[in-house]
Write a protein that holds these residues in place. Structure first.
Motif, short mmCIF file in Angstrom:
data_model
loop_
_atom_site.label_atom_id
_atom_site.label_comp_id
_atom_site.label_asym_id
_atom_site.label_seq_id
_atom_site.Cartn_x
_atom_site.Cartn_y
_atom_site.Cartn_z
N ALA A 58 8.30 -9.83 0.81
CA ALA A 58 7.74 -8.56 1.28
C ALA A 58 6.64 -8.10 0.33
O ALA A 58 6.67 -8.41 -0.85
CB ALA A 58 8.83 -7.51 1.36
N MET A 106 14.21 -5.70 4.53
CA MET A 106 14.95 -4.43 4.53
C MET A 106 16.45 -4.68 4.58
O MET A 106 16.89 -5.61 5.26
CB MET A 106 14.52 -3.57 5.73
CG MET A 106 13.06 -3.16 5.71
SD MET A 106 12.54 -2.39 7.26
CE MET A 106 13.02 -0.69 6.94
N GLU A 157 4.86 -2.87 3.83
CA GLU A 157 5.49 -1.56 3.88
C GLU A 157 4.52 -0.51 4.43
O GLU A 157 4.90 0.33 5.26
CB GLU A 157 5.96 -1.13 2.50
CG GLU A 157 6.64 0.21 2.50
CD GLU A 157 7.17 0.62 1.14
OE1 GLU A 157 7.92 1.61 1.09
OE2 GLU A 157 6.85 -0.04 0.14
N LYS A 158 3.27 -0.56 4.00
CA LYS A 158 2.25 0.38 4.48
C LYS A 158 2.06 0.25 5.99
O LYS A 158 1.98 1.25 6.71
CB LYS A 158 0.94 0.10 3.76
CG LYS A 158 -0.18 1.01 4.13
CD LYS A 158 -1.43 0.66 3.34
CE LYS A 158 -2.63 1.42 3.85
NZ LYS A 158 -3.87 1.01 3.17
N TYR A 206 8.10 -7.65 5.57
CA TYR A 206 8.66 -6.39 5.06
C TYR A 206 9.95 -6.04 5.79
O TYR A 206 10.98 -5.73 5.17
CB TYR A 206 7.65 -5.25 5.18
CG TYR A 206 8.24 -3.94 4.75
CD1 TYR A 206 8.50 -3.68 3.41
CD2 TYR A 206 8.61 -2.98 5.68
CE1 TYR A 206 9.08 -2.49 2.99
CE2 TYR A 206 9.19 -1.79 5.29
CZ TYR A 206 9.43 -1.55 3.95
OH TYR A 206 10.03 -0.37 3.56
N TYR A 215 4.28 -0.93 8.14
CA TYR A 215 5.51 -0.43 8.76
C TYR A 215 5.48 1.09 8.85
O TYR A 215 5.77 1.67 9.90
CB TYR A 215 6.74 -0.89 7.97
CG TYR A 215 8.02 -0.43 8.63
CD1 TYR A 215 8.60 -1.19 9.65
CD2 TYR A 215 8.62 0.77 8.29
CE1 TYR A 215 9.75 -0.76 10.29
CE2 TYR A 215 9.77 1.22 8.92
CZ TYR A 215 10.32 0.45 9.93
OH TYR A 215 11.45 0.89 10.58
N GLN A 216 5.13 1.74 7.74
CA GLN A 216 5.09 3.20 7.72
C GLN A 216 4.03 3.76 8.66
O GLN A 216 4.17 4.86 9.17
CB GLN A 216 4.89 3.71 6.30
CG GLN A 216 6.01 3.37 5.34
CD GLN A 216 7.38 3.84 5.80
OE1 GLN A 216 7.52 4.87 6.46
NE2 GLN A 216 8.40 3.08 5.49
#
Length: 86
Positions: free
Chosen positions: A7, A85, A12-13, A81, A15-16
């Motif tokens: 990941a 999790m 993460e960016k 990512y 995903y957010q």
């Protein structure tokens, strides 16, 4: 579970920015949308590519709009990512 692709902060960016609204911050969904956290990378990549047009049966899903905003690299980043999790 160990995943074949690590990941990254970029994953993460992404995903957010695109995914958390439906799949929640932790990737566990909300009952209306499925849990995606911790799924195998290859499964996630195949599924996301299906929404990107590789699977005719998925063409009417709301996910096609989300995926249309991502390029191939971003799809791989977000798959890695989500796979990482817990």
């Amino acid at each position: 579970r160990e995943q074949p692709v690590p990941a990254t902060a970029e994953g993460e960016k992404i995903y957010q920015g695109f995914c958390f609204t439906c799949h929640q911050k932790d990737g566990r969904g909300d009952g209306n949308y499925p849990r995606i956290a911790g799924q195998p990378y290859e499964f996630l990549l195949k599924t996301l590519n299906g929404f990107a047009g590789a699977d005719e049966d998925r063409k009417n899903s709301p996910m096609t709009v989300i995926i249309s905003n991502m390029n191939e690299k971003q799809i791989k980043e977000v798959a890695a990512y989500v796979a990482s999790m817990p």
